[in-house]
Design an enzyme around this catalytic site. Structure first.
Site, short mmCIF file in Angstrom:
data_model
loop_
_atom_site.label_atom_id
_atom_site.label_comp_id
_atom_site.label_asym_id
_atom_site.label_seq_id
_atom_site.Cartn_x
_atom_site.Cartn_y
_atom_site.Cartn_z
N PHE A 112 -8.12 -27.75 47.94
CA PHE A 112 -8.77 -28.80 48.72
C PHE A 112 -9.44 -28.24 49.97
O PHE A 112 -9.14 -27.13 50.42
CB PHE A 112 -7.79 -29.94 49.03
CG PHE A 112 -6.93 -29.74 50.26
CD1 PHE A 112 -5.69 -29.16 50.17
CD2 PHE A 112 -7.38 -30.17 51.50
CE1 PHE A 112 -4.89 -28.99 51.29
CE2 PHE A 112 -6.59 -30.02 52.63
CZ PHE A 112 -5.34 -29.42 52.53
N HIS A 113 -10.35 -28.99 50.52
CA HIS A 113 -11.15 -28.52 51.66
C HIS A 113 -11.77 -29.72 52.36
O HIS A 113 -11.95 -30.78 51.76
CB HIS A 113 -12.25 -27.56 51.17
CG HIS A 113 -12.99 -28.05 49.97
ND1 HIS A 113 -12.46 -27.99 48.69
CD2 HIS A 113 -14.19 -28.65 49.85
CE1 HIS A 113 -13.31 -28.52 47.85
NE2 HIS A 113 -14.38 -28.94 48.51
N LEU A 114 -12.05 -29.52 53.62
CA LEU A 114 -12.62 -30.59 54.44
C LEU A 114 -14.11 -30.29 54.69
O LEU A 114 -14.45 -29.23 55.22
CB LEU A 114 -11.87 -30.64 55.78
CG LEU A 114 -12.37 -31.62 56.84
CD1 LEU A 114 -12.21 -33.06 56.38
CD2 LEU A 114 -11.61 -31.41 58.15
#
Ligand SMILES: [Zn+2]
Length: 179
Positions: free
Chosen positions: A119-121
């Site tokens: 996951f990543h923002l």
């Protein structure tokens, strides 16, 4: 708004299908930050330019660990992610004088995640009027600036601004000890 975070995922999906492994793990392990567009490394996360930006200055903050959900994030990882987001906000403001910024995560394929397991923002600078333009051109990406120029600019700004990924100082009473 529903389609806001979808245009950039296709390139990553096709990249992942070529069997080259996780894009973000490769970036994490890379010796050459510039070639993989890593603009800043923290203790638990790193910041990388999106190679297929929605707007100039489109960044992603990625945990070093290959984890696919917020639930698996450790407090120190999630805390640093937000500290880095604050640092990036300042850098993007300085570099682009943006009017606003979208922060977003796509968790799971139903939500449009391009890299499912890591996951990543996303951080996307916005300017007045760019939404109207995007509506007209649909999936065409707005990239008025060369990626190398974006990299140079943000790498310098993020390097100068130490402190965003640092541990917060303990409250005074803890530092001085109990009496
Ligand atoms: Zn990974």
């Amino acid at each position: 708004m529903q389609n806001l975070f979808t245009p950039w995922r296709y390139a990553y999906l096709s990249g992942a299908r070529k069997g080259r492994g996780c894009l973000f793990c490769r970036a994490r392990d890379a010796a050459d930050d510039a070639s993989l567009l890593v603009v800043r490394r923290g203790t638990h996360n790193f910041v990388i330019l999106n190679r297929y930006p929605y707007n100039s200055g489109h960044l992603m903050i990625v945990p070093n660990r290959h984890i696919g959900s917020l639930a698996r994030g450790r407090p120190e990882e999630l805390h640093e992610m937000m500290s880095l987001a604050r640092l990036c906000e300042r850098a993007l403001q300085a570099a682009y004088r943006m009017d606003g910024m979208n922060l977003g995560m796509n968790l799971g394929s139903s939500a449009g995640a391009g890299v499912l397991e890591h996951f990543h923002l996303h951080l996307v600078p916005r300017w007045a009027g760019d939404t109207n333009f995007m509506t007209v051109v649909g999936k065409t990406r707005v990239t008025p600036e060369l990626l190398e120029d974006t990299y140079r600019k943000l790498h310098r700004l993020l390097a100068e601004r130490r402190g965003g990924a640092r541990k917060p100082r303990a409250p005074r009473r803890l530092r001085e000890g109990r009496r």
